[in-house]
Design a protein around this motif. Structure first.
Motif, PDB file in Angstrom:
ATOM      1  N   THR A   1     105.545  15.503 -12.415  1.00  0.00           N
ATOM      2  CA  THR A   1     105.546  16.975 -12.386  1.00  0.00           C
ATOM      3  C   THR A   1     104.416  17.519 -11.518  1.00  0.00           C
ATOM      4  O   THR A   1     104.592  18.520 -10.822  1.00  0.00           O
ATOM      5  CB  THR A   1     105.426  17.540 -13.804  1.00  0.00           C
ATOM      6  N   THR A   2     103.265  16.845 -11.533  1.00  0.00           N
ATOM      7  CA  THR A   2     102.148  17.290 -10.701  1.00  0.00           C
ATOM      8  C   THR A   2     102.464  17.098  -9.220  1.00  0.00           C
ATOM      9  O   THR A   2     102.185  17.977  -8.387  1.00  0.00           O
ATOM     10  CB  THR A   2     100.873  16.529 -11.070  1.00  0.00           C
ATOM     11  N   MET A   3     103.047  15.956  -8.880  1.00  0.00           N
ATOM     12  CA  MET A   3     103.425  15.709  -7.483  1.00  0.00           C
ATOM     13  C   MET A   3     104.459  16.725  -7.017  1.00  0.00           C
ATOM     14  O   MET A   3     104.386  17.229  -5.886  1.00  0.00           O
ATOM     15  CB  MET A   3     103.969  14.290  -7.343  1.00  0.00           C
ATOM     16  N   TYR A   4     105.405  17.045  -7.882  1.00  0.00           N
ATOM     17  CA  TYR A   4     106.419  18.036  -7.506  1.00  0.00           C
ATOM     18  C   TYR A   4     105.802  19.415  -7.335  1.00  0.00           C
ATOM     19  O   TYR A   4     106.159  20.159  -6.399  1.00  0.00           O
ATOM     20  CB  TYR A   4     107.518  18.080  -8.568  1.00  0.00           C
ATOM     21  N   ALA A   5     104.857  19.768  -8.220  1.00  0.00           N
ATOM     22  CA  ALA A   5     104.206  21.076  -8.107  1.00  0.00           C
ATOM     23  C   ALA A   5     103.388  21.172  -6.824  1.00  0.00           C
ATOM     24  O   ALA A   5     103.396  22.210  -6.144  1.00  0.00           O
ATOM     25  CB  ALA A   5     103.319  21.314  -9.332  1.00  0.00           C
ATOM     26  N   VAL A   6     102.683  20.093  -6.466  1.00  0.00           N
ATOM     27  CA  VAL A   6     101.896  20.090  -5.229  1.00  0.00           C
ATOM     28  C   VAL A   6     102.812  20.176  -4.010  1.00  0.00           C
ATOM     29  O   VAL A   6     102.541  20.926  -3.053  1.00  0.00           O
ATOM     30  CB  VAL A   6     101.019  18.820  -5.168  1.00  0.00           C
ATOM     31  N   TYR A   7     103.906  19.427  -4.042  1.00  0.00           N
ATOM     32  CA  TYR A   7     104.867  19.471  -2.928  1.00  0.00           C
ATOM     33  C   TYR A   7     105.457  20.867  -2.764  1.00  0.00           C
ATOM     34  O   TYR A   7     105.570  21.385  -1.645  1.00  0.00           O
ATOM     35  CB  TYR A   7     105.972  18.449  -3.170  1.00  0.00           C
ATOM     36  N   THR A   8     105.819  21.484  -3.882  1.00  0.00           N
ATOM     37  CA  THR A   8     106.388  22.829  -3.821  1.00  0.00           C
ATOM     38  C   THR A   8     105.381  23.830  -3.278  1.00  0.00           C
ATOM     39  O   THR A   8     105.710  24.718  -2.479  1.00  0.00           O
ATOM     40  CB  THR A   8     106.853  23.263  -5.225  1.00  0.00           C
ATOM     41  N   HIS A   9     104.119  23.685  -3.704  1.00  0.00           N
ATOM     42  CA  HIS A   9     103.077  24.619  -3.272  1.00  0.00           C
ATOM     43  C   HIS A   9     102.759  24.468  -1.783  1.00  0.00           C
ATOM     44  O   HIS A   9     102.478  25.464  -1.104  1.00  0.00           O
ATOM     45  CB  HIS A   9     101.813  24.389  -4.109  1.00  0.00           C
ATOM     46  N   LEU A  10     102.809  23.243  -1.275  1.00  0.00           N
ATOM     47  CA  LEU A  10     102.387  23.007   0.107  1.00  0.00           C
ATOM     48  C   LEU A  10     103.517  23.141   1.117  1.00  0.00           C
ATOM     49  O   LEU A  10     103.283  23.612   2.245  1.00  0.00           O
ATOM     50  CB  LEU A  10     101.763  21.612   0.223  1.00  0.00           C
TER      51      LEU A  10
END
Length: 289
Positions: free
Chosen positions: A204-213
């Motif tokens: 979930t953290t990797m997905y959130a970072v990917y979405t943000h960037l």
């Protein structure tokens, strides 16, 4: 000789037993207040009453060097970091205060900071650019607190110590009063659960970072259609449409009358906060906009 440290199974059962008793106590006080002072008064004070119930419960048990009902049920006892003596008075006071008031204080501080930034009260102390950064990072800050709690929970599944953050801060652990009550066979199951939780946190953290960037947000529509726009203050959380025949649950959440009545037929608790609620406790609001 220090006692054997309690496992995750015993600590979790003790906490669930305490929460079950506290839920029953809160429901009793809720019914007393509603019948004596009315629903409006209860809606104004129910949050404070629930926190006060927890504080009184742990004051009469933990602060007085007595076991809680859950600790007595599972045969565990609170000790300090060395597992050789009981926690001192300062450690117990800090632990109880953090457990009862910590989450509410953090929630209010974040809400106050966000409201001050939106209303312009921080303009005197901060530059507009920094104020905009604070507003943009508030969801990230709230998510970080949730992420921190999940990592803490995963650590508990591996070690079996510090189920509550307040106990981790003060170093208060649990030991088994009667070692034969321990369930050592459950440790591997909890380790598997901790591994699953850590994997979920990572993904979930990797997905959130990917979405943000890398994912650009959709352009804002400055003139939303009146047909698809519903004011959040008038929206029912169940049907996601404008509320019809508004009513309120004992915990203070608003729903359509038909929506909440159908929901409570399946599970007698508020769908938002899981506070106990029955169909008879739902109060219709007349002439409410």
């Amino acid at each position: 000789m220090p006692f054997q440290q309690a496992g995750a199974a015993e600590v979790l059962r003790a906490s669930q037993k305490d929460e079950s008793f506290l839920d029953y106590l809160k429901s009793c006080i809720s019914e007393i207040v509603q019948r004596s002072a009315g629903t409006r008064v209860w809606l104004d004070i129910h949050k404070h009453t629930e926190i006060l119930c927890e504080f009184v419960y742990y004051s009469l048990t933990t602060l007085c060097l007595r076991q809680t009902l859950g600790e007595e049920y599972t045969g565990v006892l609170q000790v300090d970091r060395t597992r050789g003596r009981l926690p001192n008075t300062l450690e117990r006071v800090i632990m109880v205060v953090l457990k009862c008031f910590g989450p509410e204080v953090i929630r209010r501080l974040l809400s106050k900071l966000e409201d001050s930034a939106r209303s312009g009260k921080l303009s005197t102390y901060l530059r507009p650019e920094l104020k905009n950064v604070i507003l943009q990072q508030m969801p990230t800050l709230r998510y970080s607190l949730t992420l921190l709690h999940r990592i803490h929970l995963a650590t508990f599944y591996f070690t079996g110590a510090f189920y509550h953050i307040s106990k981790r801060v003060t170093g208060i652990k649990y030991v088994l009063v009667r070692e034969w009550l321990g369930d050592s066979s459950a440790s591997k199951s909890f380790q598997v659960l901790g591994t699953v939780l850590l994997t979920h946190i990572l993904l979930t953290t990797m997905y959130a970072v990917y979405t943000h960037l890398f994912v650009k947000p959709p352009p804002e529509n400055t003139q939303p259609s009146a047909k698809c726009y519903v004011d959040s203050k008038k929206q029912c959380s169940l049907c996601l449409d404008e509320r019809k025949y508004s009513c309120v649950t004992p915990c203070g959440h608003l729903f359509c009358w038909q929506c909440i009545q159908e929901c409570l037929q399946t599970s007698q608790q508020c769908p938002l906060c899981r506070h106990p609620a029955t169909p008879a406790q739902v109060v219709p609001l007349l002439n409410y906009d």
